[in-house]
Each structure stands twice: as structure tokens, then as C-alpha cells.
Design a protein around this motif. Sequence first.
Motif, PDB file in Angstrom:
ATOM      1  N   LEU A 222      -2.753   7.337  -4.278  1.00 19.44           N
ATOM      2  CA  LEU A 222      -1.820   7.015  -5.354  1.00 19.44           C
ATOM      3  C   LEU A 222      -0.534   6.397  -4.815  1.00 19.44           C
ATOM      4  O   LEU A 222      -0.006   5.442  -5.387  1.00 19.44           O
ATOM      5  N   ALA A 223      -0.034   6.945  -3.711  1.00 19.50           N
ATOM      6  CA  ALA A 223       1.201   6.411  -3.121  1.00 19.50           C
ATOM      7  C   ALA A 223       1.017   4.964  -2.694  1.00 19.50           C
ATOM      8  O   ALA A 223       1.913   4.132  -2.881  1.00 19.50           O
ATOM      9  N   ALA A 224      -0.142   4.645  -2.107  1.00 15.09           N
ATOM     10  CA  ALA A 224      -0.392   3.276  -1.667  1.00 15.09           C
ATOM     11  C   ALA A 224      -0.592   2.333  -2.848  1.00 15.09           C
ATOM     12  O   ALA A 224      -0.076   1.215  -2.869  1.00 15.09           O
ATOM     13  N   ALA A 225      -1.336   2.779  -3.857  1.00 12.86           N
ATOM     14  CA  ALA A 225      -1.561   1.945  -5.033  1.00 12.86           C
ATOM     15  C   ALA A 225      -0.246   1.660  -5.753  1.00 12.86           C
ATOM     16  O   ALA A 225      -0.033   0.556  -6.262  1.00 12.86           O
ATOM     17  N   ALA A 226       0.642   2.645  -5.787  1.00 13.48           N
ATOM     18  CA  ALA A 226       1.936   2.450  -6.435  1.00 13.48           C
ATOM     19  C   ALA A 226       2.781   1.414  -5.702  1.00 13.48           C
ATOM     20  O   ALA A 226       3.704   0.840  -6.285  1.00 13.48           O
TER      21      ALA A 226
ATOM     22  N   PRO B 280      -0.464   1.870 -15.357  1.00 18.93           N
ATOM     23  CA  PRO B 280      -0.637   0.489 -14.881  1.00 18.93           C
ATOM     24  C   PRO B 280      -0.119   0.254 -13.473  1.00 18.93           C
ATOM     25  O   PRO B 280      -0.478  -0.747 -12.842  1.00 18.93           O
ATOM     26  N   HIS B 281       0.705   1.155 -12.947  1.00 20.58           N
ATOM     27  CA  HIS B 281       1.225   0.977 -11.590  1.00 20.58           C
ATOM     28  C   HIS B 281       0.191   1.297 -10.517  1.00 20.58           C
ATOM     29  O   HIS B 281       0.412   1.001  -9.342  1.00 20.58           O
ATOM     30  N   VAL B 282      -0.935   1.900 -10.887  1.00 16.61           N
ATOM     31  CA  VAL B 282      -1.965   2.217  -9.893  1.00 16.61           C
ATOM     32  C   VAL B 282      -3.269   1.496 -10.242  1.00 16.61           C
ATOM     33  O   VAL B 282      -4.356   1.997  -9.994  1.00 16.61           O
ATOM     34  N   VAL B 283      -3.132   0.310 -10.806  1.00 16.48           N
ATOM     35  CA  VAL B 283      -4.305  -0.436 -11.235  1.00 16.48           C
ATOM     36  C   VAL B 283      -5.201  -0.800 -10.050  1.00 16.48           C
ATOM     37  O   VAL B 283      -6.403  -1.031 -10.216  1.00 16.48           O
TER      38      VAL B 283
END
Length: 206
Positions: free
Chosen positions: A40-44, A131-134
Motif C-alpha cells: 500500500l505504501a508503494a502504491a500510494a 484511487p490512490h492505490v490503483v
Amino acid sequence: SIRDQIVRAQILVRDLCSAHDGFRNLLVVGAGVAGVTAALAAAARGKQVKLVDAETTPFALQRGIDNRYVGPFMYEWPSGFHDDQRYPPDDQAVWRQSVAFTPTLTSSNPLPASQLADDLSAWFENCLKDPHVVGLDCWLGADRQRVANFTVQFARRTAENLRRREAGLPQKPKLRLRLNHYVPWPDAIVRSGVTFAPDYVLLVAG
């Protein structure tokens, strides 16, 4: 502890992105607390992330265990906050404000491991709608041996390319992981035949 897994995962992703912000693809092996937090941290931060695990649900090592109670601050005694297992903690005098997509636990007491897994799964499923972790895909039910072999080959190729770079030689191409079968949690659709060429691999499997 659970708290340590969360904080270390977030720090690792933060520092990796700071050291090489231009990378694009990240493979995270292991869908426990640390793996989910890192993904999640990387996707964000705009990375394309594949989170893989041999189990078909996240937090599988905790799931189904009713005789073990866990919480993020269980091992903090005699610190004053050891008896409040809510996370992120509310006391800003002790803890700085948590970053986005930090796992959320609302029980003040330790929970059975199975309940913790259910609560974290509900939180994670809700995060995936943001949408921030699409760029995050969960590939659960992956072939354990295939992923293990790829991880070893990736480490060898990375070391080889470091030596080639130091010698002024051209880099060998990035390796691609092919998953022939996976369950894209939380959906029940089974897909196959997808490949992914990571720039980095985070191995956080239990």
C-alpha cells in the motif's frame, strides 16, 4: 511485533523510493501485515505493485487461530501505552501522526488472531477501493515454488548486473515473473497468464 512490521515496512518503502524514485515496478512477496503495508505504501507513491502470496487470502498465518491473542503493543510493557491495542495510537505526545494507509485496529484489547485477520482484511479491502492505490494488484493463490525460484533468480541477476555496471558492461534484461494461476482477492475471478518485470522485490513472507 505487529507495530514493528508496520513501521519497518513503511520506512523501507519510503527509503527505497527516496534512493531510487524513478523505479516503477515492485513485487512484494507475502500478504501478511508487513507485506500489505509495504504494498500500500508503494502504491500510494505511484508504483505499480504486485502483492503475491501462496495462500488465497491475506493475513493467512493469523486466520483460523483462536487460541492466540495478538495486538500491536502487546510487547511494550511496562511502557504506559502497553494496555491499549488500538492502532494507529491516538496519543500524539508519544507517536507522530501515522502515514496514509496505515493498518487500522480499533480494539483496545488483544484480539484472537483470527479476528485480527478478519479486521485487517476488511480494512485492506476498503483501502483497495481508494484511487490512490490503483496500481496495486493482489495475486493470491500463487505457485509457491515458482515465486521462490523467481526470487532467487532475481537476486542473482541483480548481483550480476551490479558487477557488470561496475565493469562498464551492458546490463542483462530484467527478469519477468509469470503467474499461471492466481486469485485476484477480494474478487472471485481466477485469471492466468500474466507476466510482471519488477525493478525490486520485497521478500516479507512468513
